[in-house]
Scaffold this active site. Sequence first.
Site, PDB file in Angstrom:
ATOM      1  N   LEU A  62      30.929  26.582  29.611  1.00  0.00           N
ATOM      2  CA  LEU A  62      31.628  27.252  30.709  1.00  0.00           C
ATOM      3  C   LEU A  62      32.824  27.978  30.109  1.00  0.00           C
ATOM      4  O   LEU A  62      33.497  27.450  29.220  1.00  0.00           O
ATOM      5  CB  LEU A  62      32.121  26.243  31.766  1.00  0.00           C
ATOM      6  CG  LEU A  62      31.074  25.540  32.646  1.00  0.00           C
ATOM      7  CD1 LEU A  62      31.755  24.545  33.577  1.00  0.00           C
ATOM      8  CD2 LEU A  62      30.261  26.544  33.452  1.00  0.00           C
ATOM      9  N   ASP A  63      33.088  29.180  30.605  1.00  0.00           N
ATOM     10  CA  ASP A  63      34.240  29.935  30.126  1.00  0.00           C
ATOM     11  C   ASP A  63      35.534  29.165  30.371  1.00  0.00           C
ATOM     12  O   ASP A  63      35.612  28.330  31.282  1.00  0.00           O
ATOM     13  CB  ASP A  63      34.355  31.281  30.858  1.00  0.00           C
ATOM     14  CG  ASP A  63      33.200  32.207  30.561  1.00  0.00           C
ATOM     15  OD1 ASP A  63      32.492  31.974  29.566  1.00  0.00           O
ATOM     16  OD2 ASP A  63      33.009  33.158  31.340  1.00  0.00           O
ATOM     17  N   TYR A  64      36.546  29.498  29.599  1.00  0.00           N
ATOM     18  CA  TYR A  64      37.888  28.913  29.750  1.00  0.00           C
ATOM     19  C   TYR A  64      38.362  28.977  31.201  1.00  0.00           C
ATOM     20  O   TYR A  64      38.893  28.010  31.745  1.00  0.00           O
ATOM     21  CB  TYR A  64      38.849  29.682  28.835  1.00  0.00           C
ATOM     22  CG  TYR A  64      40.316  29.390  29.028  1.00  0.00           C
ATOM     23  CD1 TYR A  64      40.895  28.241  28.490  1.00  0.00           C
ATOM     24  CD2 TYR A  64      41.129  30.280  29.734  1.00  0.00           C
ATOM     25  CE1 TYR A  64      42.257  27.980  28.653  1.00  0.00           C
ATOM     26  CE2 TYR A  64      42.481  30.027  29.901  1.00  0.00           C
ATOM     27  CZ  TYR A  64      43.037  28.878  29.363  1.00  0.00           C
ATOM     28  OH  TYR A  64      44.375  28.626  29.540  1.00  0.00           O
ATOM     29  N   ARG A 178      30.200  37.150  35.579  1.00  0.00           N
ATOM     30  CA  ARG A 178      31.398  37.988  35.662  1.00  0.00           C
ATOM     31  C   ARG A 178      31.043  39.458  35.425  1.00  0.00           C
ATOM     32  O   ARG A 178      31.522  40.346  36.131  1.00  0.00           O
ATOM     33  CB  ARG A 178      32.434  37.500  34.643  1.00  0.00           C
ATOM     34  CG  ARG A 178      32.884  36.059  34.890  1.00  0.00           C
ATOM     35  CD  ARG A 178      33.629  35.473  33.706  1.00  0.00           C
ATOM     36  NE  ARG A 178      34.885  36.178  33.454  1.00  0.00           N
ATOM     37  CZ  ARG A 178      35.683  35.906  32.426  1.00  0.00           C
ATOM     38  NH1 ARG A 178      35.339  34.974  31.545  1.00  0.00           N
ATOM     39  NH2 ARG A 178      36.808  36.567  32.268  1.00  0.00           N
TER      40      ARG A 178
END
Length: 276
Positions: A62-64, A178
């Site tokens: 998962l992205d930051y 995104r």
Amino acid sequence: MSTNMAVEKLYESDNYLVVNKPFDMYINSDDEYEKNTVTYHIASPDSHLSSSLCPLHFVQRLDYATSGVLCIAKNKSSAARAGQLFEKRLTRKYYLAVVREHVTFEVADIEFDVGIDQSTADSSHRMSALTTSEPTDKCLHPRRAHTRALRLERGYYDNCPVSVMLLKPITGRRHQLRVHCNAIGHTILGDYTYSGCRDNMPHRMFLHATRLVLPLEQEPLDIQTAEPFFSDARFSAAWRPEQAYYKYRTQDDFNAVCEILDKSYVIGVQYKMFKM
């Protein structure tokens, strides 16, 4: 840095640990002094390294800035079993997102290829979608990407039009959700990177991995978190609802809307296909 530092354990067995990752937190870090990581809060800081006494295996990322369900394997064989399911696209992942502007479609398939943004090719920080308006030389090494989307609700955040969406990635490209949201003109609220560094007022990026279904043979997992945004006082204070299209804030209601995106098509809805 997130002030919400607690990492909630959603499920644990001898093989797997599933946690609710806070937003603005790294999964792991090679910097032994970095404390803003999932591994620091649930295990030893070096647990992502093969040299660790109790290494953890991250079968997904998962992205930051993204929060939500994160599955971690406790041993190599468990990691291999889960990894195969991800590779064969047998897992099901569902994300809640708040996006900019009012979405006009009800259900959409977004099938723009995703590659590296040529302007950040050296750092690989940004990805790019190959759309009809995007010059092909701006998107390096594009790979097939597919996201399904369902409009859940619309309203206003700080008096700006926004929509609540359910997103289901069929493929798993870096930054896929995104990039796809940005490509169709509905950048995720608080996404600093894909808004061209303009969307910096919200306290977080509003993308949350709400549910993960892993059909493991011996240990099938269907893990879900509580609704993440409306329980956040900072979001609720800025939110003004206008129209709800589906109920989704309880576990049962959320599972019901997931089923809509599990079907290849839905009769009687405003449908849109985004494709090159």
